[in-house]
Write a protein that holds these residues in place. Sequence first.
Motif, PDB file in Angstrom:
ATOM      1  N   UNK A   9       0.815  -1.314  -0.083  1.00 22.04           N
ATOM      2  CA  UNK A   9      -0.058  -0.084   0.101  1.00 22.04           C
ATOM      3  C   UNK A   9       0.716   1.286  -0.057  1.00 22.04           C
ATOM      4  N   UNK A  10       2.045   1.110   0.673  1.00 18.91           N
ATOM      5  CA  UNK A  10       2.870   2.323   0.741  1.00 18.91           C
ATOM      6  C   UNK A  10       3.646   2.568  -0.644  1.00 18.91           C
ATOM      7  N   UNK A  11       3.864   1.675  -1.292  1.00 20.71           N
ATOM      8  CA  UNK A  11       4.551   1.946  -2.498  1.00 20.71           C
ATOM      9  C   UNK A  11       3.653   2.553  -3.598  1.00 20.71           C
ATOM     10  N   UNK A  12       2.504   1.658  -3.691  1.00 18.19           N
ATOM     11  CA  UNK A  12       1.396   2.291  -4.386  1.00 18.19           C
ATOM     12  C   UNK A  12       1.165   3.872  -4.064  1.00 18.19           C
ATOM     13  N   UNK A  13       0.775   4.214  -2.990  1.00 20.14           N
ATOM     14  CA  UNK A  13       0.555   5.642  -2.710  1.00 20.14           C
ATOM     15  C   UNK A  13       1.678   6.407  -2.854  1.00 20.14           C
ATOM     16  N   UNK A  14       3.073   6.014  -2.524  1.00 20.62           N
ATOM     17  CA  UNK A  14       4.190   6.720  -2.902  1.00 20.62           C
ATOM     18  C   UNK A  14       4.266   7.350  -4.375  1.00 20.62           C
ATOM     19  N   UNK A  15       4.121   6.000  -5.112  1.00 14.79           N
ATOM     20  CA  UNK A  15       4.275   6.314  -6.420  1.00 14.79           C
ATOM     21  C   UNK A  15       3.326   7.381  -7.140  1.00 14.79           C
ATOM     22  N   UNK A  16       2.145   7.613  -6.543  1.00 15.38           N
ATOM     23  CA  UNK A  16       1.286   8.456  -7.019  1.00 15.38           C
ATOM     24  C   UNK A  16       1.647   9.850  -6.507  1.00 15.38           C
ATOM     25  N   UNK A  17       2.519  10.198  -5.844  1.00 15.17           N
ATOM     26  CA  UNK A  17       3.022  11.377  -5.436  1.00 15.17           C
ATOM     27  C   UNK A  17       4.083  12.016  -5.964  1.00 15.17           C
ATOM     28  N   UNK A  18       4.145  13.403  -6.085  1.00 13.99           N
ATOM     29  CA  UNK A  18       5.211  14.085  -6.905  1.00 13.99           C
ATOM     30  C   UNK A  18       6.433  14.109  -5.968  1.00 13.99           C
ATOM     31  N   UNK A  19       6.002  15.152  -4.710  1.00 12.40           N
ATOM     32  CA  UNK A  19       7.086  15.370  -3.785  1.00 12.40           C
ATOM     33  C   UNK A  19       6.615  15.025  -2.231  1.00 12.40           C
ATOM     34  N   UNK A 131      13.273   3.070   5.714  1.00  7.42           N
ATOM     35  CA  UNK A 131      12.003   3.811   5.505  1.00  7.42           C
ATOM     36  C   UNK A 131      12.485   4.783   4.181  1.00  7.42           C
ATOM     37  N   UNK A 132      13.553   5.534   4.354  1.00 15.57           N
ATOM     38  CA  UNK A 132      14.052   6.145   3.064  1.00 15.57           C
ATOM     39  C   UNK A 132      13.788   5.202   1.726  1.00 15.57           C
ATOM     40  N   UNK A 133      14.448   4.226   1.780  1.00 12.59           N
ATOM     41  CA  UNK A 133      14.353   3.455   0.842  1.00 12.59           C
ATOM     42  C   UNK A 133      12.799   2.982   0.059  1.00 12.59           C
ATOM     43  N   UNK A 134      11.899   2.973   1.098  1.00  9.54           N
ATOM     44  CA  UNK A 134      10.591   2.552   0.667  1.00  9.54           C
ATOM     45  C   UNK A 134       9.929   3.922   0.330  1.00  9.54           C
ATOM     46  N   UNK A 135      10.045   5.044   1.076  1.00  7.47           N
ATOM     47  CA  UNK A 135       9.259   6.404   0.646  1.00  7.47           C
ATOM     48  C   UNK A 135      10.023   7.067  -0.462  1.00  7.47           C
ATOM     49  N   UNK A 136      11.394   7.157  -0.409  1.00  9.08           N
ATOM     50  CA  UNK A 136      11.909   8.077  -1.402  1.00  9.08           C
ATOM     51  C   UNK A 136      11.414   9.533  -1.367  1.00  9.08           C
ATOM     52  N   UNK A 137      11.668   9.786  -0.120  1.00  9.26           N
ATOM     53  CA  UNK A 137      11.103  11.379   0.262  1.00  9.26           C
ATOM     54  C   UNK A 137      11.937  12.450  -0.534  1.00  9.26           C
ATOM     55  N   UNK A 162      22.206   9.548  -1.089  1.00  6.47           N
ATOM     56  CA  UNK A 162      20.592   9.342  -0.928  1.00  6.47           C
ATOM     57  C   UNK A 162      20.116  10.808  -1.375  1.00  6.47           C
ATOM     58  N   UNK A 163      19.145  10.542  -2.391  1.00  2.41           N
ATOM     59  CA  UNK A 163      18.383  11.735  -2.720  1.00  2.41           C
ATOM     60  C   UNK A 163      17.304  12.270  -1.993  1.00  2.41           C
ATOM     61  N   UNK A 164      17.536  12.652  -0.836  1.00  5.98           N
ATOM     62  CA  UNK A 164      16.775  13.225   0.217  1.00  5.98           C
ATOM     63  C   UNK A 164      17.466  14.313   1.163  1.00  5.98           C
ATOM     64  N   UNK A 165      16.877  15.383   1.282  1.00  5.80           N
ATOM     65  CA  UNK A 165      17.164  16.521   1.912  1.00  5.80           C
ATOM     66  C   UNK A 165      16.661  16.307   3.387  1.00  5.80           C
ATOM     67  N   UNK A 166      17.811  16.172   4.456  1.00  8.98           N
ATOM     68  CA  UNK A 166      17.260  16.051   5.719  1.00  8.98           C
ATOM     69  C   UNK A 166      17.392  17.408   6.337  1.00  8.98           C
ATOM     70  N   UNK A 167      15.854  17.716   6.674  1.00  8.95           N
ATOM     71  CA  UNK A 167      15.620  19.140   7.256  1.00  8.95           C
ATOM     72  C   UNK A 167      15.709  19.156   8.638  1.00  8.95           C
ATOM     73  N   UNK A 168      16.598  20.026   9.677  1.00 10.33           N
ATOM     74  CA  UNK A 168      16.687  19.940  10.913  1.00 10.33           C
ATOM     75  C   UNK A 168      15.678  20.908  11.608  1.00 10.33           C
ATOM     76  N   UNK A 169      14.922  20.529  12.487  1.00 11.48           N
ATOM     77  CA  UNK A 169      13.920  21.543  13.346  1.00 11.48           C
ATOM     78  C   UNK A 169      14.274  21.811  14.608  1.00 11.48           C
ATOM     79  N   UNK A 170      14.119  23.076  15.017  1.00 13.42           N
ATOM     80  CA  UNK A 170      14.539  23.368  16.318  1.00 13.42           C
ATOM     81  C   UNK A 170      13.966  22.588  17.488  1.00 13.42           C
TER      82      UNK A 170
END
Length: 275
Positions: A9-19, A131-137, A162-170
């Motif tokens: 279900x996760x893979x199908x949903x992620x494939x339908x999203x742009x970002x 999780x990064x490999x599955x989601x590819x955020x 890995x093609x993901x930006x890790x965003x730090x939050x305070x």
Amino acid sequence: MVLLKNINELKVWCASQKSIGFVPTMGALHAGHLSLVKAATLQSETVLVSIFVNPTQFDEVEDLENYPNTLDDDLTLLKASGVSAVFLPDFDQLYPDDYRYQLSENDFSMALCGAHRPGHFDGVLTVVMKLFNLVKPAKAFFGEKDYQQLRLIRGMVKAFFLDVEVVPCPIIREKDGLAMSSRNMRLSKKEREIAPQLFKIISSGQSIERMQKMIEAAGFELDYLTTQGDRLLVAATLGEIRLIDNVPYNNLRTLKKPVELRSVETCPSKPSNVE
């Protein structure tokens, strides 16, 4: 809000999203988590939150067994926060190998929390990589409270291209200064009264030696108090609960005044620079 209960279900949903903006959590959500979700909604087209209490990062079975489970409340909070989907895997789905394959870092992960929690960061890095490999955020959002974890995840992303930006939050704090954590709810009433002293002491502008004595005198069992770059990091146990925190070190060294508390309302939408 879509509930995704298995990997297909996760893979199908992620494939339908742009970002995808991704916020991995272990549940028992509080305002600190919601600040990550808020940052993700401001910076991403869609937001995915995962809830999975990862057993491989617990060095004590008792700590895992006592970890708070507030799933129904968590889902209510996430739906109200505008989250697009929530991923709810179980151990067998994420660890079909039964954790025979692991990801390790052999330097920074051995110090600080890693020195006191053997195998902890192996479990963290392994599950985040999965999780990064599955989601590819496009972006993934992590709090600065666990500064060592944040640095290790950013290092892993760089090392494995890995093609993901890790965003730090305070860090998000209670009104009395205590850094928000799911484990805070396990503090006794007396311990909860003492716990804010940790932040007050490390933001006092005293010498490290003086702060060490103050922390122990307040009733904490100190694991470490040390600097990493421009941060002053601490880990200390109060009763059965291990607390971690950090503050900007250069500000303390030059200004000699307490660090300003951050609330959810003052949390910036843009990431801050932690390295």
